[in-house]
Motif scaffolding. Structure first.
Motif, PDB file in Angstrom:
ATOM      1  N   GLU A 116       0.827  -1.205   0.000  1.00 37.56           N
ATOM      2  CA  GLU A 116       0.000   0.000   0.000  1.00 37.56           C
ATOM      3  C   GLU A 116       0.864   1.259   0.000  1.00 37.56           C
ATOM      4  N   VAL A 117       1.880   1.281   0.837  1.00 41.95           N
ATOM      5  CA  VAL A 117       2.751   2.455   0.928  1.00 41.95           C
ATOM      6  C   VAL A 117       3.505   2.662  -0.387  1.00 41.95           C
ATOM      7  N   LEU A 118       4.078   1.585  -0.912  1.00 42.46           N
ATOM      8  CA  LEU A 118       4.863   1.718  -2.142  1.00 42.46           C
ATOM      9  C   LEU A 118       3.992   2.087  -3.339  1.00 42.46           C
ATOM     10  N   SER A 119       2.770   1.595  -3.386  1.00 40.83           N
ATOM     11  CA  SER A 119       1.907   1.935  -4.518  1.00 40.83           C
ATOM     12  C   SER A 119       1.295   3.321  -4.366  1.00 40.83           C
ATOM     13  N   GLY A 120       1.121   3.780  -3.110  1.00 40.98           N
ATOM     14  CA  GLY A 120       0.559   5.100  -2.879  1.00 40.98           C
ATOM     15  C   GLY A 120       1.564   6.207  -3.043  1.00 40.98           C
ATOM     16  N   ARG A 121       2.825   5.905  -2.762  1.00 42.24           N
ATOM     17  CA  ARG A 121       3.928   6.861  -2.888  1.00 42.24           C
ATOM     18  C   ARG A 121       3.579   8.229  -2.308  1.00 42.24           C
ATOM     19  N   THR A 122       3.022   8.223  -1.073  1.00 44.63           N
ATOM     20  CA  THR A 122       2.644   9.480  -0.448  1.00 44.63           C
ATOM     21  C   THR A 122       3.843  10.241   0.085  1.00 44.63           C
ATOM     22  N   GLY A 123       4.994   9.639   0.101  1.00 47.35           N
ATOM     23  CA  GLY A 123       6.211  10.313   0.542  1.00 47.35           C
ATOM     24  C   GLY A 123       6.333  10.341   2.047  1.00 47.35           C
ATOM     25  N   GLY A 124       7.501  10.716   2.499  1.00 47.84           N
ATOM     26  CA  GLY A 124       7.750  10.802   3.929  1.00 47.84           C
ATOM     27  C   GLY A 124       8.229   9.495   4.517  1.00 47.84           C
ATOM     28  N   ALA A 125       8.912   9.636   5.626  1.00 50.16           N
ATOM     29  CA  ALA A 125       9.464   8.461   6.311  1.00 50.16           C
ATOM     30  C   ALA A 125       8.354   7.626   6.923  1.00 50.16           C
ATOM     31  N   CYS A 126       8.664   6.384   7.186  1.00 52.51           N
ATOM     32  CA  CYS A 126       7.698   5.495   7.807  1.00 52.51           C
ATOM     33  C   CYS A 126       8.314   4.865   9.059  1.00 52.51           C
ATOM     34  N   ALA A 127       7.463   4.194   9.814  1.00 51.87           N
ATOM     35  CA  ALA A 127       7.915   3.507  11.024  1.00 51.87           C
ATOM     36  C   ALA A 127       7.178   2.177  11.136  1.00 51.87           C
ATOM     37  N   ILE A 128       7.913   1.166  11.568  1.00 47.73           N
ATOM     38  CA  ILE A 128       7.338  -0.152  11.839  1.00 47.73           C
ATOM     39  C   ILE A 128       7.770  -0.517  13.252  1.00 47.73           C
ATOM     40  N   GLU A 129       6.800  -0.692  14.133  1.00 40.44           N
ATOM     41  CA  GLU A 129       7.093  -1.018  15.532  1.00 40.44           C
ATOM     42  C   GLU A 129       6.287  -2.233  15.947  1.00 40.44           C
ATOM     43  N   LEU A 130       6.915  -3.095  16.703  1.00 40.38           N
ATOM     44  CA  LEU A 130       6.237  -4.264  17.240  1.00 40.38           C
ATOM     45  C   LEU A 130       6.601  -4.393  18.702  1.00 40.38           C
ATOM     46  N   THR A 131       5.588  -4.424  19.545  1.00 40.68           N
ATOM     47  CA  THR A 131       5.807  -4.632  20.972  1.00 40.68           C
ATOM     48  C   THR A 131       5.039  -5.875  21.396  1.00 40.68           C
ATOM     49  N   ALA A 132       5.522  -6.526  22.420  1.00 35.63           N
ATOM     50  CA  ALA A 132       4.889  -7.757  22.875  1.00 35.63           C
ATOM     51  C   ALA A 132       4.842  -7.808  24.390  1.00 35.63           C
ATOM     52  N   THR A 133       3.713  -8.268  24.897  1.00 36.08           N
ATOM     53  CA  THR A 133       3.565  -8.588  26.315  1.00 36.08           C
ATOM     54  C   THR A 133       3.144 -10.045  26.391  1.00 36.08           C
ATOM     55  N   ASP A 134       2.865 -10.526  27.579  1.00 27.68           N
ATOM     56  CA  ASP A 134       2.395 -11.901  27.721  1.00 27.68           C
ATOM     57  C   ASP A 134       1.020 -12.101  27.086  1.00 27.68           C
ATOM     58  N   GLN A 135       0.231 -11.035  26.997  1.00 27.96           N
ATOM     59  CA  GLN A 135      -1.130 -11.153  26.511  1.00 27.96           C
ATOM     60  C   GLN A 135      -1.327 -10.731  25.058  1.00 27.96           C
ATOM     61  N   VAL A 136      -0.560  -9.755  24.589  1.00 25.86           N
ATOM     62  CA  VAL A 136      -0.840  -9.194  23.268  1.00 25.86           C
ATOM     63  C   VAL A 136       0.440  -8.791  22.539  1.00 25.86           C
ATOM     64  N   VAL A 137       0.392  -8.934  21.222  1.00 22.62           N
ATOM     65  CA  VAL A 137       1.445  -8.427  20.353  1.00 22.62           C
ATOM     66  C   VAL A 137       0.819  -7.277  19.578  1.00 22.62           C
ATOM     67  N   ARG A 138       1.477  -6.123  19.580  1.00 23.73           N
ATOM     68  CA  ARG A 138       0.954  -4.934  18.903  1.00 23.73           C
ATOM     69  C   ARG A 138       1.912  -4.542  17.782  1.00 23.73           C
ATOM     70  N   LEU A 139       1.371  -4.504  16.568  1.00 25.15           N
ATOM     71  CA  LEU A 139       2.134  -4.090  15.396  1.00 25.15           C
ATOM     72  C   LEU A 139       1.591  -2.741  14.944  1.00 25.15           C
ATOM     73  N   THR A 140       2.472  -1.748  14.879  1.00 23.61           N
ATOM     74  CA  THR A 140       2.098  -0.411  14.424  1.00 23.61           C
ATOM     75  C   THR A 140       2.964  -0.060  13.224  1.00 23.61           C
ATOM     76  N   MET A 141       2.294   0.313  12.132  1.00 25.89           N
ATOM     77  CA  MET A 141       2.991   0.695  10.907  1.00 25.89           C
ATOM     78  C   MET A 141       2.433   2.049  10.498  1.00 25.89           C
TER      79      MET A 141
END
Length: 113
Positions: free
Chosen positions: A66-91
Motif C-alpha cells: 500500500e505504501v509503495l503503490s501510494g507513494r505518499t512520501g515521507g518516512a515510515c515507522a514499523i514497531e512491534l511490541t509484545a507482552t504476555d497477553q498481546v502483540v501490537r504491530l504499528t505501521m
C-alpha cells in the motif's frame, strides 16, 4: 528402492536450502525496499511468537504494498511490541497508520486503520 533414495536425497537437499525468515528479517527486507524507493524507515521490532509470525508477515506485506503503490512520501515507522497477553504491530507513514493487536492465546486480532 533407488528412486526412493534419490527422491529422499533431493527433498533433504531442498529442505536444507529452505529457511523460514523471522519477522525481524521480514521487517528488515521491508526497510530495504523502502530505502530503495527513497523512503526512510525506522524499525523497532520485538521478538514475536512463531504462532503469530505468518499473520504478522501477511499484514506487513499488505501495508508495504500500500505504501509503495501510494507513494505518499515521507518516512515510515514499523514497531512491534509484545507482552504476555498481546502483540501490537504499528505501521505508519504520515497520516497512513495501521495498528494491529494480536492476543497471544487465541491468534485472533483486532485491526484499526
Amino acid at each position: 528402492m533407488a528412486i526412493a533414495r534419490q527422491t529422499g536425497a533431493e527433498v533433504r537437499r531442498i529442505a536444507r536450502g529452505y529457511r523460514e525468515t523471522s519477522f525481524a528479517g521480514e521487517v528488515a527486507a521491508a526497510a530495504d525496499l523502502f530505502a530503495a524507493a527513497g523512503i526512510g524507515c525506522r524499525t523497532d521490532v520485538a521478538d514475536v511468537p512463531n504462532s503469530l509470525r505468518k499473520d504478522l508477515t501477511a499484514e506487513l506485506h499488505t501495508w508495504v504494498n500500500e505504501v509503495l503503490s501510494g507513494r505518499t512520501g515521507g518516512a515510515c515507522a514499523i514497531e512491534l511490541t509484545a507482552t504476555d497477553q498481546v502483540v501490537r504491530l504499528t505501521m505508519s507513514q504520515g497520516t497512513h497508520l495501521r495498528q494491529l493487536h494480536f492476543p497471544v492465546e487465541d491468534r485472533g486480532f483486532t485491526h484499526s486503520d
